[in-house]
Design a protein around this motif. Structure first.
Motif, PDB file in Angstrom:
ATOM      1  N   UNK A  53       0.821  -1.216   0.000  1.00 28.41           N
ATOM      2  CA  UNK A  53       0.000   0.000   0.000  1.00 28.41           C
ATOM      3  C   UNK A  53       0.854   1.266   0.000  1.00 28.41           C
ATOM      4  N   UNK A  54       0.319   2.294  -0.614  1.00 30.30           N
ATOM      5  CA  UNK A  54       0.993   3.593  -0.673  1.00 30.30           C
ATOM      6  C   UNK A  54       1.205   4.148   0.728  1.00 30.30           C
ATOM      7  N   UNK A  55       0.255   3.922   1.612  1.00 28.53           N
ATOM      8  CA  UNK A  55       0.377   4.397   2.994  1.00 28.53           C
ATOM      9  C   UNK A  55       1.579   3.761   3.675  1.00 28.53           C
ATOM     10  N   UNK A  56       1.695   2.448   3.540  1.00 25.24           N
ATOM     11  CA  UNK A  56       2.822   1.747   4.147  1.00 25.24           C
ATOM     12  C   UNK A  56       4.130   2.227   3.531  1.00 25.24           C
ATOM     13  N   UNK A  57       4.150   2.390   2.219  1.00 23.22           N
ATOM     14  CA  UNK A  57       5.369   2.868   1.560  1.00 23.22           C
ATOM     15  C   UNK A  57       5.795   4.219   2.130  1.00 23.22           C
ATOM     16  N   UNK A  58       4.872   5.158   2.237  1.00 24.21           N
ATOM     17  CA  UNK A  58       5.231   6.496   2.721  1.00 24.21           C
ATOM     18  C   UNK A  58       5.682   6.486   4.176  1.00 24.21           C
ATOM     19  N   UNK A  59       5.048   5.676   5.007  1.00 20.77           N
ATOM     20  CA  UNK A  59       5.467   5.592   6.413  1.00 20.77           C
ATOM     21  C   UNK A  59       6.893   5.054   6.517  1.00 20.77           C
ATOM     22  N   UNK A  60       7.194   4.026   5.738  1.00 17.14           N
ATOM     23  CA  UNK A  60       8.530   3.431   5.740  1.00 17.14           C
ATOM     24  C   UNK A  60       9.557   4.430   5.209  1.00 17.14           C
ATOM     25  N   UNK A  61       9.236   5.106   4.118  1.00 17.69           N
ATOM     26  CA  UNK A  61      10.151   6.102   3.549  1.00 17.69           C
ATOM     27  C   UNK A  61      10.444   7.208   4.554  1.00 17.69           C
ATOM     28  N   UNK A  62       9.418   7.664   5.235  1.00 17.17           N
ATOM     29  CA  UNK A  62       9.578   8.733   6.209  1.00 17.17           C
ATOM     30  C   UNK A  62      10.408   8.264   7.396  1.00 17.17           C
ATOM     31  N   UNK A  66      14.104   7.785   6.585  1.00 13.67           N
ATOM     32  CA  UNK A  66      14.701   9.100   6.351  1.00 13.67           C
ATOM     33  C   UNK A  66      14.938   9.847   7.660  1.00 13.67           C
ATOM     34  N   UNK A  67      14.029   9.702   8.624  1.00  5.77           N
ATOM     35  CA  UNK A  67      14.229  10.303   9.938  1.00  5.77           C
ATOM     36  C   UNK A  67      15.455   9.712  10.619  1.00  5.77           C
ATOM     37  N   UNK A  98      18.030   8.293   9.317  1.00  9.87           N
ATOM     38  CA  UNK A  98      19.254   8.662   8.608  1.00  9.87           C
ATOM     39  C   UNK A  98      19.543  10.158   8.623  1.00  9.87           C
ATOM     40  N   UNK A  99      18.637  10.950   9.177  1.00 10.16           N
ATOM     41  CA  UNK A  99      18.853  12.390   9.237  1.00 10.16           C
ATOM     42  C   UNK A  99      18.839  13.053   7.873  1.00 10.16           C
ATOM     43  N   UNK A 100      18.024  12.523   6.964  1.00 10.27           N
ATOM     44  CA  UNK A 100      17.940  13.092   5.619  1.00 10.27           C
ATOM     45  C   UNK A 100      16.783  14.086   5.567  1.00 10.27           C
ATOM     46  N   UNK A 101      17.102  15.350   5.800  1.00  7.90           N
ATOM     47  CA  UNK A 101      16.078  16.390   5.806  1.00  7.90           C
ATOM     48  C   UNK A 101      15.350  16.508   4.482  1.00  7.90           C
ATOM     49  N   UNK A 102      16.084  16.364   3.376  1.00  6.02           N
ATOM     50  CA  UNK A 102      15.453  16.447   2.061  1.00  6.02           C
ATOM     51  C   UNK A 102      14.368  15.382   1.923  1.00  6.02           C
ATOM     52  N   UNK A 103      14.680  14.145   2.296  1.00  4.57           N
ATOM     53  CA  UNK A 103      13.704  13.056   2.152  1.00  4.57           C
ATOM     54  C   UNK A 103      12.574  13.161   3.177  1.00  4.57           C
ATOM     55  N   UNK A 104      12.858  13.614   4.388  1.00  8.84           N
ATOM     56  CA  UNK A 104      11.791  13.827   5.375  1.00  8.84           C
ATOM     57  C   UNK A 104      10.809  14.853   4.822  1.00  8.84           C
ATOM     58  N   UNK A 105      11.332  15.937   4.282  1.00 12.96           N
ATOM     59  CA  UNK A 105      10.499  16.977   3.670  1.00 12.96           C
ATOM     60  C   UNK A 105       9.657  16.379   2.541  1.00 12.96           C
TER      61      UNK A 105
END
Length: 157
Positions: A33-42, A45-46, A48-55
């Motif tokens: 699901x897209x929801x699961x994908x976005x939660x995992x991506x976020x 990224x948190x 790893x401290x990747x501000x660009x990807x968190x944004x």
């Protein structure tokens, strides 16, 4: 702040990013699901401290209709009551897969078994691939210091 290297215009980096993005498209076409994908991506990224990807992933998820409460609680998902058991399993797998060097043996059998209770083999393959992919993107962005805050949904495709 300017990036050390523009990974979207440098010919070598842009080619690599384009190929990584095509892998992302294959994952997006899966039944995960897209929801699961976005939660995992976020979450990755948190960590790893990747501000660009968190944004990026916060804004993309919000535009897709994700609830701000759930987005705001991703960093403390264990204490939050707003995630399904399947989402919790995906977030645990994402954390362990992102912090792979922190534990001997990487992802625990328990985390894998919990994820396997909620996701079929193709969804697990998509989830594992997604975790690997976002970690690669996070590293590209953190190493080159891509600035955060200006991302607009749809900017890259």
């Amino acid at each position: 702040m300017d990036a050390r290297l523009n990974i979207h215009t440098n010919p070598v980096a842009a080619k690599a990013v384009k190929r990584l993005a095509s892998a992302g498209q294959a994952i997006a076409e899966s039944s995960l699901s897209a929801t699961t994908r976005e939660l995992v991506l976020l979450r990755a990224s948190q960590i790893n401290g990747c501000g660009f990807c968190v944004d990026m992933h916060t804004k993309d998820a919000a535009q897709a209709g994700e609830n701000f409460v759930r987005l705001n609680l991703v960093a403390s998902w264990r204490e939050a009551t707003v995630y399904t058991p399947a989402e919790r399993a995906a977030l645990e797998l994402a954390e362990q897969g992102t912090r792979i060097a922190d534990a001997a043996g990487g992802v625990t059998d328990e985390a894998w078994a919990d994820a396997a209770k909620h996701y079929d083999e193709d969804q697990l393959a998509a989830l594992v691939s997604l975790i690997a992919l976002i970690n690669a993107f996070n590293r590209l962005n953190v190493i080159t210091q891509q600035p955060a805050g200006d991302y607009q949904p749809g900017q890259f495709g």
